[in-house]
Design a protein around this motif. Structure first.
Motif, PDB file in Angstrom:
ATOM      1  N   ASN A   1       0.991  -1.181  -0.221  1.00 22.22           N
ATOM      2  CA  ASN A   1      -0.058   0.181   0.100  1.00 22.22           C
ATOM      3  C   ASN A   1       1.076   1.434   0.027  1.00 22.22           C
ATOM      4  O   ASN A   1       0.331   2.507  -0.113  1.00 22.22           O
ATOM      5  CB  ASN A   1      -1.207   0.112   1.257  1.00 22.22           C
ATOM      6  N   ASN A   2       2.159   1.178   0.575  1.00 20.26           N
ATOM      7  CA  ASN A   2       3.211   2.496   0.152  1.00 20.26           C
ATOM      8  C   ASN A   2       4.086   2.184  -1.334  1.00 20.26           C
ATOM      9  O   ASN A   2       4.488   3.091  -1.579  1.00 20.26           O
ATOM     10  CB  ASN A   2       4.437   2.305   1.589  1.00 20.26           C
ATOM     11  N   ASP A   3       2.749   1.450  -1.942  1.00 16.42           N
ATOM     12  CA  ASP A   3       3.663   1.957  -3.454  1.00 16.42           C
ATOM     13  C   ASP A   3       5.269   1.115  -3.761  1.00 16.42           C
ATOM     14  O   ASP A   3       5.697   0.840  -4.742  1.00 16.42           O
ATOM     15  CB  ASP A   3       3.643   3.136  -4.314  1.00 16.42           C
ATOM     16  N   MET A   4       5.492   0.520  -3.007  1.00 21.04           N
ATOM     17  CA  MET A   4       6.622  -0.662  -2.792  1.00 21.04           C
ATOM     18  C   MET A   4       6.439  -2.474  -3.761  1.00 21.04           C
ATOM     19  O   MET A   4       5.387  -2.321  -3.256  1.00 21.04           O
ATOM     20  CB  MET A   4       7.302  -0.975  -1.181  1.00 21.04           C
ATOM     21  N   VAL A   5       6.689  -2.503  -4.375  1.00 19.92           N
ATOM     22  CA  VAL A   5       7.197  -3.079  -5.535  1.00 19.92           C
ATOM     23  C   VAL A   5       8.084  -3.816  -4.800  1.00 19.92           C
ATOM     24  O   VAL A   5       9.216  -3.663  -5.263  1.00 19.92           O
ATOM     25  CB  VAL A   5       6.845  -2.836  -6.919  1.00 19.92           C
ATOM     26  N   LEU A   6       7.429  -5.450  -3.968  1.00 26.10           N
ATOM     27  CA  LEU A   6       8.620  -6.243  -3.926  1.00 26.10           C
ATOM     28  C   LEU A   6       8.584  -7.439  -4.615  1.00 26.10           C
ATOM     29  O   LEU A   6       7.721  -8.178  -5.055  1.00 26.10           O
ATOM     30  CB  LEU A   6       8.404  -6.506  -2.751  1.00 26.10           C
ATOM     31  N   ILE A   7      10.035  -8.083  -5.531  1.00 27.93           N
ATOM     32  CA  ILE A   7      10.173  -9.034  -6.389  1.00 27.93           C
ATOM     33  C   ILE A   7       9.995 -10.304  -5.311  1.00 27.93           C
ATOM     34  O   ILE A   7      11.706 -10.835  -4.739  1.00 27.93           O
ATOM     35  CB  ILE A   7      11.420  -9.175  -7.546  1.00 27.93           C
TER      36      ILE A   7
ATOM     37  N   PRO B   1       3.918  -5.544  10.398  1.00 26.61           N
ATOM     38  CA  PRO B   1       2.691  -4.563  10.004  1.00 26.61           C
ATOM     39  C   PRO B   1       3.562  -3.046   9.688  1.00 26.61           C
ATOM     40  O   PRO B   1       3.214  -2.329   9.257  1.00 26.61           O
ATOM     41  CB  PRO B   1       2.187  -4.827  11.764  1.00 26.61           C
ATOM     42  N   ARG B   2       4.899  -3.406   9.928  1.00 25.26           N
ATOM     43  CA  ARG B   2       5.712  -1.826   9.373  1.00 25.26           C
ATOM     44  C   ARG B   2       6.768  -2.072   8.814  1.00 25.26           C
ATOM     45  O   ARG B   2       8.201  -1.432   8.967  1.00 25.26           O
ATOM     46  CB  ARG B   2       6.276  -1.340  10.682  1.00 25.26           C
ATOM     47  N   SER B   3       7.406  -3.466   8.537  1.00 19.35           N
ATOM     48  CA  SER B   3       8.648  -3.975   7.791  1.00 19.35           C
ATOM     49  C   SER B   3       7.993  -4.708   7.302  1.00 19.35           C
ATOM     50  O   SER B   3       7.200  -5.577   7.461  1.00 19.35           O
ATOM     51  CB  SER B   3       9.732  -4.175   8.630  1.00 19.35           C
ATOM     52  N   VAL B   4       9.150  -5.351   6.113  1.00 24.23           N
ATOM     53  CA  VAL B   4       9.088  -5.893   4.893  1.00 24.23           C
ATOM     54  C   VAL B   4      10.434  -7.278   4.687  1.00 24.23           C
ATOM     55  O   VAL B   4      11.537  -6.075   4.490  1.00 24.23           O
ATOM     56  CB  VAL B   4       8.113  -5.880   3.908  1.00 24.23           C
TER      57      VAL B   4
ATOM     58  N   MET C   1      -0.995  -8.974  16.358  1.00 23.92           N
ATOM     59  CA  MET C   1       1.092  -9.195  15.861  1.00 23.92           C
ATOM     60  C   MET C   1       0.114 -10.440  14.979  1.00 23.92           C
ATOM     61  O   MET C   1       0.813 -11.384  15.698  1.00 23.92           O
ATOM     62  CB  MET C   1       0.949  -9.225  17.107  1.00 23.92           C
ATOM     63  N   VAL C   2       0.247 -10.152  13.543  1.00 26.19           N
ATOM     64  CA  VAL C   2       0.453 -10.624  12.903  1.00 26.19           C
ATOM     65  C   VAL C   2       2.236 -10.471  11.687  1.00 26.19           C
ATOM     66  O   VAL C   2       2.679  -9.414  11.478  1.00 26.19           O
ATOM     67  CB  VAL C   2      -0.832 -10.408  11.918  1.00 26.19           C
ATOM     68  N   ALA C   3       2.242 -12.129  10.897  1.00 29.15           N
ATOM     69  CA  ALA C   3       3.261 -11.676  10.079  1.00 29.15           C
ATOM     70  C   ALA C   3       2.584 -12.527   8.511  1.00 29.15           C
ATOM     71  O   ALA C   3       1.876 -13.239   9.151  1.00 29.15           O
ATOM     72  CB  ALA C   3       4.342 -12.203  10.800  1.00 29.15           C
ATOM     73  N   CYS C   4       2.698 -12.148   8.033  1.00 37.65           N
ATOM     74  CA  CYS C   4       2.926 -13.321   5.879  1.00 37.65           C
ATOM     75  C   CYS C   4       3.771 -13.994   5.545  1.00 37.65           C
ATOM     76  O   CYS C   4       4.937 -12.349   5.602  1.00 37.65           O
ATOM     77  CB  CYS C   4       1.526 -11.788   5.219  1.00 37.65           C
ATOM     78  N   ALA C   5       3.980 -14.797   5.448  1.00 37.94           N
ATOM     79  CA  ALA C   5       5.214 -15.545   4.015  1.00 37.94           C
ATOM     80  C   ALA C   5       4.647 -15.326   3.238  1.00 37.94           C
ATOM     81  O   ALA C   5       4.161 -16.720   3.406  1.00 37.94           O
ATOM     82  CB  ALA C   5       6.087 -16.665   5.103  1.00 37.94           C
TER      83      ALA C   5
END
Length: 196
Positions: free
Chosen positions: A70-76, A83-86, A164-168
Motif C-alpha cells: 500500500n505504500n507503492d513499494m513493489v517487491l520481487i 505490520p511495519r516492515s518487510v 500481531m500478525v506476520a505473513c510469509a
C-alpha cells in the motif's frame, strides 16, 4: 437542478465518463442544510483500508513475480511481511518451507500471534500444513497455510485489526483475471494518457 446534476453524474459514472468541472461545481454549490440527526457537511467518506499507510503495511496486489504494498513499494520474489516492515524470504517453492526457513518468526519480539503462509496458487498439502503447525505450536504461534491470494486478504484483515500478525508469501505461478480486471487496466491506461 440538483436532481438533474445527480442524474447526469450517475449516468456518466455508469458509462465510465468523468463529469465535467461545471457539473461537479453545480453538484457541490448548493447550500448545506443540516438536521439535528446528521450534523455534518453532507459528504460520505469511504475508506479502503489496504490503501491507508497509517494502518501499517498491506498487500494491494500480486503477480507471478512479486507483490505490491500500500505504500507503492513493489517487491520481487517471496517475502515476509510484518505490520511495519518487510523482508525477503529465502524460499523458491512450498517444498523449501522447513524449520530453518521459519526460524525467524519465533524469534520476533514482540511475539506474533498469527503467522499466515501463502504457498502460491496450489492448495496446501496436508503434510506441509501439519509439519508447519507442529513446529510453530512449540512457540505458541497460530499458523494458517493458505493459497497466496487468501493469505494476502487474511493478513490485510488481521493487520487492520492491529493484531500481531506476520505473513510469509510465495508468488503464485499462475494468476487468473476476469473482465473487471481487464476493464480496470484499460481505465488506468486511459487515465495515464488523458490530458486536462
Amino acid at each position: 437542478m440538483i436532481r438533474h446534476a445527480l442524474r447526469t453524474v450517475a449516468l456518466q459514472s455508469r458509462s465510465l465518463i468523468r463529469p465535467s468541472i461545471s457539473e461537479v461545481r453545480q453538484l457541490h454549490s448548493f447550500p448545506a442544510k443540516f438536521s439535528k440527526a446528521y450534523d455534518h457537511d453532507g459528504k460520505t467518506k469511504v475508506s479502503i483500508f489496504n490503501t491507508e499507510t497509517d494502518l501499517g503495511l498491506m498487500i494491494t496486489g500480486y503477480s507471478q513475480y512479486g507483490f505490491r504494498l500500500n505504500n507503492d513499494m513493489v517487491l520481487i520474489g517471496p517475502i515476509s511481511v510484518f505490520p511495519r516492515s518487510v523482508l525477503s524470504w529465502n524460499v523458491n517453492s512450498f517444498e523449501d518451507i522447513n524449520e530453518e526457513s521459519l526460524s525467524l518468526f519465533p524469534t520476533l519480539e514482540p511475539k506474533i500471534d498469527v503467522l499466515i503462509i501463502g504457498i502460491g496458487d496450489q492448495s496446501p498439502p496436508p503434510s506441509l500444513s501439519k509439519r508447519i503447525v507442529e513446529f510453530m505450536k512449540k512457540y505458541k504461534i497460530n499458523v494458517e497455510v493458505l493459497r497466496t491470494e487468501q493469505a494476502c486478504a487474511t493478513f490485510n484483515f488481521l493487520n487492520a485489526e492491529n493484531r500481531m500478525v506476520a505473513c510469509a508469501l510465495i508468488p503464485p505461478l499462475h494468476v487468473s483475471y476476469n473482465e473487471n480486471d481487464i476493464l480496470q487496466a484499460k481505465l488506468k491506461k486511459k487515465e495515464l494518457y488523458e490530458t486536462d
